[in-house]
Scaffold this motif. Structure first.
Motif, PDB file in Angstrom:
ATOM      1  N   LYS A  71     -19.846  13.826   8.633  1.00 60.35           N
ATOM      2  CA  LYS A  71     -20.268  13.926  10.020  1.00 60.35           C
ATOM      3  C   LYS A  71     -21.739  13.536  10.189  1.00 60.35           C
ATOM      4  O   LYS A  71     -22.464  13.362   9.201  1.00 60.35           O
ATOM      5  N   MET A  97     -17.852  13.676  14.730  1.00 60.17           N
ATOM      6  CA  MET A  97     -16.784  14.434  14.086  1.00 60.17           C
ATOM      7  C   MET A  97     -16.325  13.876  12.743  1.00 60.17           C
ATOM      8  O   MET A  97     -15.516  14.502  12.054  1.00 60.17           O
ATOM      9  N   TRP A 100     -12.593  14.309  11.118  1.00 60.11           N
ATOM     10  CA  TRP A 100     -11.768  15.323  11.776  1.00 60.11           C
ATOM     11  C   TRP A 100     -10.721  14.720  12.715  1.00 60.11           C
ATOM     12  O   TRP A 100      -9.558  15.144  12.706  1.00 60.11           O
ATOM     13  N   GLN A 114     -14.368  11.431  19.323  1.00 58.09           N
ATOM     14  CA  GLN A 114     -15.119  11.266  18.081  1.00 58.09           C
ATOM     15  C   GLN A 114     -16.382  12.124  18.024  1.00 58.09           C
ATOM     16  O   GLN A 114     -17.019  12.192  16.979  1.00 58.09           O
ATOM     17  N   HIS A 115     -16.755  12.780  19.126  1.00 55.28           N
ATOM     18  CA  HIS A 115     -17.975  13.578  19.092  1.00 55.28           C
ATOM     19  C   HIS A 115     -17.869  14.772  20.035  1.00 55.28           C
ATOM     20  O   HIS A 115     -17.006  14.822  20.921  1.00 55.28           O
ATOM     21  N   ILE A 116     -18.770  15.745  19.825  1.00 57.70           N
ATOM     22  CA  ILE A 116     -18.902  16.931  20.657  1.00 57.70           C
ATOM     23  C   ILE A 116     -20.316  16.970  21.205  1.00 57.70           C
ATOM     24  O   ILE A 116     -21.280  16.688  20.485  1.00 57.70           O
ATOM     25  N   ASP A 287     -16.036  22.690  10.745  1.00 58.72           N
ATOM     26  CA  ASP A 287     -14.729  22.187  11.170  1.00 58.72           C
ATOM     27  C   ASP A 287     -13.798  22.050   9.960  1.00 58.72           C
ATOM     28  O   ASP A 287     -13.373  23.031   9.393  1.00 58.72           O
TER      29      ASP A 287
END
Length: 303
Positions: A71, A97, A100, A114-116, A287
């Protein structure tokens, strides 16, 4: 001016029998969540306090990047001091991510982003100055309120069919409360040493990057910083994690690993109004993967 104040601050610490310095030591820098501290823990000292009789201190901006095995993480923060004892700060955090989404596709047959992204708004107040009440060992004590909004949690939960809610992440917003004490000790060791310890009450899962549980927990965090020169500091910090989300594995994939405590080592160098910090961290389970070797950098500039 900010650089001169930093130098004057550490000289005042060395000279004062009570260890009192209105401007604080040459750091704190910024936490990744957007308030004064190291990178993952707060300090009671505030960044760039306003001079006496002034409303605003020098605003400061920082950019932080952390590199995991798979990540990636970035944080952009701005912090402003008001009247000396008050601090407001904001940070935007982005977590890439890595693998994940591929694991979620293979295990659950779903497609996720693909991202938070997460927003942090912080308000802190130094309730006790270092050396107050004519007590030589009285630490500075700062109280904080931290509002967090995970802009990705709701959609992510929908994409995985309510799995996050089932495991314990059922909110996209949360509020944390912190109290932290800091003391700088000089004349005992070869270098001045700053010690900070604090408590954090909240319901954040992975500091909010996986949402919020609704069930609150109180955790400990702390740091130790040695000022090797007036421009160079080395520190270690620890942050206890509440582990409010259940772990989850399916079809041989660990989609959610247990949340574990964080550790970080930091080397910081200040040059004029700028500061650069190199970091090494152990974040354990993030995660779907254990992230035991994390490297990163933070750049900060005082305007």
């Amino acid at each position: 001016m900010a650089h001169k104040l930093k130098h004057l601050a550490i000289l005042a610490i060395l000279a004062s029998p009570c260890g009192v310095a209105d401007a604080g030591p040459p750091i704190p820098s910024h936490t990744i969540e957007g308030n004064s501290g190291m990178l993952i823990t707060s300090t009671a000292y505030l960044t760039n306090p306003a001079e006496q009789g002034q409303v605003f201190g020098s605003p400061s901006f920082s950019a932080t990047a952390l590199f995991f095995a798979e990540k990636d993480f970035e944080s952009f923060a701005v912090v402003e001091n008001l009247w000396g004892p008050v601090e407001v700060g904001y940070a935007y955090e982005r977590l890439g991510m890595g693998g994940w989404p591929d694991d979620a596709k293979a295990a659950l047959g779903v497609t996720i982003d693909q991202h938070i992204g997460m927003h942090n708004l912080n308000l802190r107040y130094m309730a006790v100055q270092e050396g107050d009440f004519d007590c030589p060992w009285m630490p500075a004590v700062t109280l904080g309120t931290h509002l967090k909004w995970n802009e990705s949690q709701t959609k992510l939960d929908q994409d995985v069919g309510g799995l996050l809610d089932y495991l314990g992440s059922d909110h996209s917003r949360g509020t944390e409360f912190t109290v932290v004490a800091s003391e700088t000790i000089a004349g005992v060791l070869p270098w001045p040493v700053m010690i900070s310890a604090g408590l954090r009450n909240g319901d954040a899962i992975q500091t909010g990057l996986l949402g919020f549980a609704g069930e609150r927990s109180t955790t400990f965090e702390g740091s130790v910083v040695a000022f090797l020169t007036e421009n160079l500091a080395f520190g270690a910090e620890y942050r206890e994690k509440p582990d409010l989300m259940n772990a989850f594995s399916i079809r041989g994939y660990d989609l959610v690993k247990p949340e574990k405590d964080w550790f970080m080592l930091v080397m910081a160098l200040s040059i004029n109004e700028a500061m650069a910090a190199g970091v090494y961290a152990n974040f354990a389970g993030i995660d779907n993967r254990s992230e035991d070797n994390v490297y990163g950098v933070q750049l900060r500039y005082d305007f």
